[in-house]
Design an enzyme around this catalytic site. Sequence first.
Site, PDB file in Angstrom:
ATOM      1  N   LEU A   1       0.800  -0.980   0.243  1.00  0.00           N
ATOM      2  CA  LEU A   1      -0.091   0.017   0.136  1.00  0.00           C
ATOM      3  C   LEU A   1       0.763   1.314   0.096  1.00  0.00           C
ATOM      4  CD1 LEU A   1      -2.826   1.368   0.353  1.00  0.00           C
ATOM      5  CD2 LEU A   1      -2.663   1.195   2.625  1.00  0.00           C
ATOM      6  N   ASP A   2       0.780   2.045  -0.998  1.00  0.00           N
ATOM      7  CA  ASP A   2       1.194   3.400  -1.210  1.00  0.00           C
ATOM      8  C   ASP A   2       2.754   3.243  -1.311  1.00  0.00           C
ATOM      9  OD1 ASP A   2      -1.078   4.751  -1.311  1.00  0.00           O
ATOM     10  OD2 ASP A   2      -1.293   5.046   0.758  1.00  0.00           O
ATOM     11  N   ALA A   3       3.206   2.120  -1.504  1.00  0.00           N
ATOM     12  CA  ALA A   3       5.092   1.947  -1.593  1.00  0.00           C
ATOM     13  C   ALA A   3       5.340   1.676  -2.793  1.00  0.00           C
ATOM     14  CB  ALA A   3       5.020   0.972  -0.452  1.00  0.00           C
TER      15      ALA A   3
END
Length: 284
Positions: free
Chosen positions: A227-229
């Site tokens: 997630l969001d990485a």
Amino acid sequence: MTSPTATLLIACPDRKGLVALLANFIASHNGNIIHADHHTDFTAGLFLSRLEWQLDGFDLTTEQITPAFSEIAKDLEANWQLHFSQKNRRLALWVSRQDHCLLDLIWRQRAQEIKGEIPLIISNHQNLKPIAEQYGIDFEYIPITKDNKAIQEAQQLEIIKKYNIDLVVLAKYMQILSQDFIRKFPNVINIHHSFLPAFVGANPYERAYERGVKIIGATAHYVTPDLDAGPIIEQDVVRVSHRDEVSDLVRKGKDLERVVLARAVRYHLQNRVLVYGNRTVVFA
């Protein structure tokens, strides 16, 4: 540039003579290089390059370039992509309730700042359907709950296949895509504020205001199962004054999200982004 071009993106183990080798391949087939960008990541031991050349006068057809270059790429142990400027890629914009990134991308596409078609908007809410109708874009309403997520994602995949979508842009789509979805359709760009990971969850601007932050920003990245990485394409920041209220932080954040997302989408469509590992080289 109106003349059709080909663009080669390549990453391979670094060694001497790579620039000459790639340039010679193009020159040997009567190609004229118009852009050449190179970078060596010494930590990773990788050579990364973007070469763009004119197809007028090039003695290989677009169908012949891939097999002709494959043997060279094999010898270099390279990961590579080949793109052609004639291909007009198709974008699906995914949204929830916020309209600022959606409208900005539509306006930029209409102004020909972004090359590509936008035939489809997908949303888990109906709030922004009037915008789709205003601009003559098909709108698909697909509500998502914890119980129906797998079924609805399967429907989303069918829809983007039906529309021949090349790139999904999460223009403030407030849902997390599953690992299965990303595995089946990996070409997804997301935008979010840069308060992560300090202010996770709801009301980040209020908590950033309470904390007295002095800089806020936005990040556009490719979506991965983490997630969001995912690999970052573009970021920017703006200063925050002690005079700014929460509403000012929100306004400044939205302005940044518009610009950063537009840059990221433009770089992707211009074949300027080369992903390796969880990093990118952006030949901008």
